[in-house]
Design an enzyme around this catalytic site. Structure first.
Site, PDB file in Angstrom:
ATOM      1  N   LYS A 279       0.849  -1.210   0.000  1.00 31.73           N
ATOM      2  CA  LYS A 279       0.000   0.000   0.000  1.00 31.73           C
ATOM      3  C   LYS A 279       0.876   1.250   0.000  1.00 31.73           C
ATOM      4  O   LYS A 279       0.610   2.205  -0.730  1.00 31.73           O
ATOM      5  CB  LYS A 279      -0.952  -0.024   1.209  1.00 31.73           C
ATOM      6  CG  LYS A 279      -2.052  -1.076   1.054  1.00 31.73           C
ATOM      7  CD  LYS A 279      -2.905  -1.285   2.292  1.00 31.73           C
ATOM      8  CE  LYS A 279      -3.853  -2.467   2.053  1.00 31.73           C
ATOM      9  NZ  LYS A 279      -4.710  -2.789   3.198  1.00 31.73           N
TER      10      LYS A 279
ATOM     11  N   GLN B 233      -4.823  -1.521   9.293  1.00 30.31           N
ATOM     12  CA  GLN B 233      -4.723  -2.859   8.695  1.00 30.31           C
ATOM     13  C   GLN B 233      -5.367  -3.896   9.624  1.00 30.31           C
ATOM     14  O   GLN B 233      -5.089  -3.922  10.821  1.00 30.31           O
ATOM     15  CB  GLN B 233      -3.241  -3.199   8.417  1.00 30.31           C
ATOM     16  CG  GLN B 233      -3.018  -4.483   7.660  1.00 30.31           C
ATOM     17  CD  GLN B 233      -3.575  -4.477   6.236  1.00 30.31           C
ATOM     18  OE1 GLN B 233      -3.711  -3.436   5.607  1.00 30.31           O
ATOM     19  NE2 GLN B 233      -3.927  -5.644   5.733  1.00 30.31           N
TER      20      GLN B 233
ATOM     21  N   ASP C  83     -11.076   2.757   3.468  1.00 29.69           N
ATOM     22  CA  ASP C  83     -11.350   1.318   3.349  1.00 29.69           C
ATOM     23  C   ASP C  83     -12.844   1.052   3.109  1.00 29.69           C
ATOM     24  O   ASP C  83     -13.224  -0.043   2.694  1.00 29.69           O
ATOM     25  CB  ASP C  83     -10.957   0.597   4.644  1.00 29.69           C
ATOM     26  CG  ASP C  83      -9.648  -0.170   4.524  1.00 29.69           C
ATOM     27  OD1 ASP C  83      -9.340  -0.642   3.419  1.00 29.69           O
ATOM     28  OD2 ASP C  83      -8.959  -0.307   5.553  1.00 29.69           O
TER      29      ASP C  83
HETATM   30  N1  GUN Z   1      -6.947  -6.899   5.803  1.00 27.79           N
HETATM   31  C1  GUN Z   1      -7.224  -7.665   4.719  1.00 27.79           C
HETATM   32  N2  GUN Z   1      -7.758  -6.894   3.744  1.00 27.79           N
HETATM   33  C2  GUN Z   1      -7.813  -5.632   4.226  1.00 27.79           C
HETATM   34  C3  GUN Z   1      -8.248  -4.394   3.672  1.00 27.79           C
HETATM   35  O1  GUN Z   1      -8.719  -4.284   2.541  1.00 27.79           O
HETATM   36  N3  GUN Z   1      -8.123  -3.318   4.483  1.00 27.79           N
HETATM   37  C4  GUN Z   1      -7.630  -3.406   5.744  1.00 27.79           C
HETATM   38  N4  GUN Z   1      -7.570  -2.289   6.476  1.00 27.79           N
HETATM   39  N5  GUN Z   1      -7.216  -4.536   6.285  1.00 27.79           N
HETATM   40  C5  GUN Z   1      -7.300  -5.644   5.519  1.00 27.79           C
END
Ligand code: GUN
Length: 280
Positions: A52, A96, A119
């Site tokens: 990311k 996350q 998100d």
């Molecule tokens: N963990 C697995 N997929 C995601 C996601 O798309 N966003 C976040 N914040 N955590 C995750």
């Protein structure tokens, strides 16, 4: 043979579009900034978070990185989110998941200002999606809609079956397909006669979390199949929820694993980040 939906190419195209918009904003003196919070050092999460941040650097979005210890308390995390909510220079906040067991994920999601919820997990974002109002949309299902549209797959009027009902993928996926005028069925672990349901699908979205579970017996001839799963098989090779070799020959189009849905999630996160500026 089916058309192979190239998530790598489509995600690269979206990231380049975002990059262009970020540059235009920069020319007007507006910067875009994403705060990324990781609690603990789960190796898979570290890989996702690293990717990311790399994508942010590519498109020109600034990223602030918060790496918190595994034993961080809920109070400490909520306090950091509170500070980031107040900072005008922070446009997006991403925590996350999963979080260590002492922290209530729902409380954390609710603490993020919906205007910074890139998100799309906040109940307000999900509610807005449900009633057709503007707001952030969860990145993986939003990416799947882009894969379908940019591959020329018509959704309106089609029988769409989603297998899986998670808050992150299955439920928002169903709402997005409905918004695109699909006829939507959500199947899950308690569905009776799953094959009978999935064989109705013109568009089959598979998010079951079981390696290679979906064989050709689950697929109607000519269907478009989107595989959300990602696993390592017995030879340490990546595979999806769909048994690709078995099912692909009867599909009209299918996403591979890797290189299908996976790269789209981060591309849509970048898209949400640049859009956050206009929501704020
Ligand atoms: N963990 C697995 N997929 C995601 C996601 O798309 N966003 C976040 N914040 N955590 C995750």
């Amino acid at each position: 043979m089916p058309k192979i939906i190239d998530g790598k190419a489509i995600s690269a195209q979206i990231k380049d579009e975002v990059k262009e918009r970020v540059a235009q904003l920069k020319a007007q003196g507006v910067t875009v900034c994403l705060a990324v919070i990781q609690v603990g050092a789960d190796p898979a999460s570290s890989v996702y978070v690293g990717n990311k941040k790399k994508a942010c650097a590519y498109v020109g979005i600034e990223s602030l990185s918060y790496e918190l210890a595994e034993e961080t308390t809920q109070e400490e995390l909520l306090s950091l989110i509170g500070e980031l909510n107040k900072k005008d220079e922070v446009n997006g906040i991403l925590v996350q998941l999963p979080l260590p067991k002492q922290i209530d994920e729902d409380a954390v999601i609710r603490a993020i200002d919906p205007k910074k919820d890139v998100d799309g997990f906040h109940p307000q974002s999900v509610g807005a999606l449900c009633i057709g109002q503007p707001g952030f949309v969860s990145c993986t299902p939003a990416g799947i809609i882009e894969l379908l549209k940019r591959s020329g797959v018509e959704i309106a009027g089609k029988e769409c079956v989603v297998i899986g009902r998670s808050n992150i993928v299955g439920k928002p996926m169903a709402l997005l397909l409905l918004r695109e005028n699909g006829t939507v069925t959500v199947a899950h672990s308690k569905t009776k006669d799953l094959k009978e349901v999935t064989r109705r699908a013109d568009i089959l979205i598979v998010a079951v979390g079981k390696p290679k579970m979906i064989t050709k017996e689950y697929v109607k001839e000519g269907a478009v199949v989107i595989d959300v799963g990602i696993h390592r098989n017995e030879n340490n090779k990546l595979c999806g929820d769909v048994d690709y070799e078995d099912a692909a020959p009867i599909c009209s189009a299918i996403t591979p694993v890797p290189g299908g849905v996976g790269p789209m999630t981060i591309a849509m996160l970048m898209y949400n980040c640049v859009n956050s500026v206009s929501l704020q």
